[in-house]
Scaffold this active site. Structure first.
Site, mmCIF file in Angstrom:
data_model
loop_
_atom_site.group_PDB
_atom_site.id
_atom_site.type_symbol
_atom_site.label_atom_id
_atom_site.label_comp_id
_atom_site.label_asym_id
_atom_site.label_seq_id
_atom_site.Cartn_x
_atom_site.Cartn_y
_atom_site.Cartn_z
ATOM 1 N N ASP A 1 -0.941 16.603 42.877
ATOM 2 C CA ASP A 1 0.111 17.444 42.008
ATOM 3 C C ASP A 1 1.148 17.279 43.228
ATOM 4 O O ASP A 1 1.998 16.591 44.061
ATOM 5 C CB ASP A 1 -1.004 18.233 42.725
ATOM 6 C CG ASP A 1 -0.844 19.200 43.857
ATOM 7 O OD1 ASP A 1 -0.452 18.943 44.730
ATOM 8 O OD2 ASP A 1 -2.274 20.455 43.841
ATOM 9 N N SER A 2 2.216 18.599 42.911
ATOM 10 C CA SER A 2 3.797 18.947 43.763
ATOM 11 C C SER A 2 3.312 18.758 45.082
ATOM 12 O O SER A 2 5.000 19.197 45.727
ATOM 13 C CB SER A 2 4.153 20.430 42.770
ATOM 14 O OG SER A 2 3.273 21.465 43.517
ATOM 15 N N THR A 3 2.743 19.513 45.830
ATOM 16 C CA THR A 3 2.603 18.986 47.151
ATOM 17 C C THR A 3 2.862 17.622 47.726
ATOM 18 O O THR A 3 3.121 17.634 48.620
ATOM 19 C CB THR A 3 1.319 19.302 47.535
ATOM 20 O OG1 THR A 3 0.126 18.703 47.015
ATOM 21 C CG2 THR A 3 0.698 20.536 47.175
#
Length: 305
Positions: free
Chosen positions: A35-37
Site C-alpha cells: 500500500d502507501s507505505t
C-alpha cells in the site's frame, strides 16, 4: 526530523531481513507489494483521487520533485535496496519512464489505499492485491524475454520480496463501512484477511519467490486521523484499534511460521514495526522529538489514506 525516524524503522527492518539472506548470497533485486507505505508511484497512473504527485511530497527526493511516493523523500524499500547495494530507489511498475531493464533489479507493484481485501481497494479505486500479482506475472514474462529464462529465474528465486499492507483494511474499510461488520466480527475479519495473506504467499511461492519480509500493522490507533477523531478519548490513541493490530500481528507471525514449515524452500519473516513505532510515540525524546511522531506516522506508517 521525520527522516531520522524512517532510518530507525529501516534499520530495524534491515537487521531482521539479514536473517533471510544470511547464506552470503547477493540480493539481485527487490520486489515490492503493498500500500502507501511502499508505493513508489503506481497510483500516478491510475484513475484514483489517492495520489501524491504534488508538493510538498518529494521535496527531499533527488531532484526535489514529487514522485508518487507518500513521503517527503524515499520510502522504506528504497533504503533497503540501497542497504543491500541494489539501487537507491525502486521504480513503480506502471511508471512509463522505466523499462524492464530498470525493473530487473527492483520493481514496485504497490498501490496506496489497497489492502488484502478486494473491497478495500474498491473504496478509492486503487489496485487490488490480485492485480498486483497479475502485474508481477507480466513482469516475470518480460524479465525472461529480456534476460533469458535461466537468468530471470535466478533473479526471481534470489530476490527479496517486501510486502506491506493491512492498515487500510481496518481503517478505510472495516471501521468505516458497515458491509464487512455485518458479516464479520473483528476477530473473524482478521482471520479472513490472514486467509487471503496465506494464499497470496503461497501463490508467490508457486511463482518462484523464496525470501519474503511481510510487515504487520503498526499502532493504527495512534495515527493522526484516528487521534483527531477520538473525541471521547480526548484525542489520545484508540487502544481498541491498537489491540486489533497486536492481535493481527500475532496471528500473522503464526501464519508465517506455519508456511515456513509447510513450504520447504520458503524463508519468510514478519517485519514487525509495531514495537519501534510504539516506542517512538511513547518516548519521542529518545529519538528526534515530537515532530518525529507526526512525520513518522504520516510518512511511514500510512503516508496518506
Amino acid at each position: 526530523m521525520g527522516r531520522m525516524c524512517i532510518l530507525w524503522l529501516v534499520l530495524v527492518m534491515i537487521t531482521q531481513i539479514l536473517v533471510l539472506v544470511s547464506e552470503g548470497r547477493n540480493v539481485p533485486a527487490i520486489i515490492v507489494f503493498g500500500d502507501s507505505t511502499v508505493d513508489s508511484g503506481n497510483n500516478n497512473v491510475i484513475a484514483t483521487v489517492l495520489k501524491s504527485n504534488f508538493r510538498p511530497y518529494g521535496r527531499d527526493f533527488d531532484g526535489g520533485q514529487p514522485t508518487g511516493r507518500f513521503s517527503n523523500g524515499r520510502v522504506p524499500p528504497d533504503f533497503i535496496a540501497e542497504a543491500f547495494g541494489v539501487k537507491t530507489s525502486i521504480p513503480a511498475y506502471l511508471d512509463p519512464a522505466y523499462t524492464i531493464q530498470d525493473f530487473a533489479t527492483g520493481v514496485c507493484f504497490a498501490s496506496a489505499g489497497t489492502g488484502y481485501d478486494n473491497a478495500t481497494s474498491a473504496v478509492l479505486n486503487v489496485i487490488p492485491l490480485w492485480k498486483e500479482v497479475e502485474y508481477y506475472k507480466e513482469y516475470q514474462a518480460k524479465l525472461r524475454d529480456h534476460l533469458g529464462v535461466e537468468k530471470a529465474n535466478e533473479i526471481i528465486g534470489e530476490a527479496l520480496y517486501l510486502i506491506s499492507l493491512g492498515t487500510n483494511d481496518f481503517l478505510e474499510n472495516y471501521y468505516v463501512f458497515p458491509t464487512r461488520r455485518l458479516h464479520f466480527t473483528v476477530t473473524q475479519y482478521q482471520d479472513f484477511l490472514l486467509g487471503i495473506a496465506e494464499n497470496f504467499v503461497k501463490e508467490l511461492y508457486s511463482l518462484g519467490a523464496r525470501k519474503l519480509s511481510i510487515t504487520g500493522l503498526v499502532p493504527i490507533g495512534c495515527l493522526p486521523l484516528e487521534r483527531a477523531t477520538n473525541i471521547v478519548g480526548y484525542h489520545g490513541c484508540n487502544e481498541e484499534y491498537n489491540n486489533v493490530a497486536l492481535e493481527f500481528n500475532k496471528k500473522l507471525e503464526n501464519m508465517i511460521s506455519k508456511l515456513n514449515r509447510e513450504l520447504p524452500q520458503l524463508r519468510a519473516m514478519s517485519g514487525n514495526a509495531y514495537p519501534i513505532v510504539d516506542d517512538i510515540i511513547k518516548r519521542p525524546s529518545s529519538y528526534v522529538g515530537v515532530n518525529c511522531i507526526i512525520n513518522a506516522a504520516y510518512l511511514i506508517m500510512r503516508g496518506h489514506r
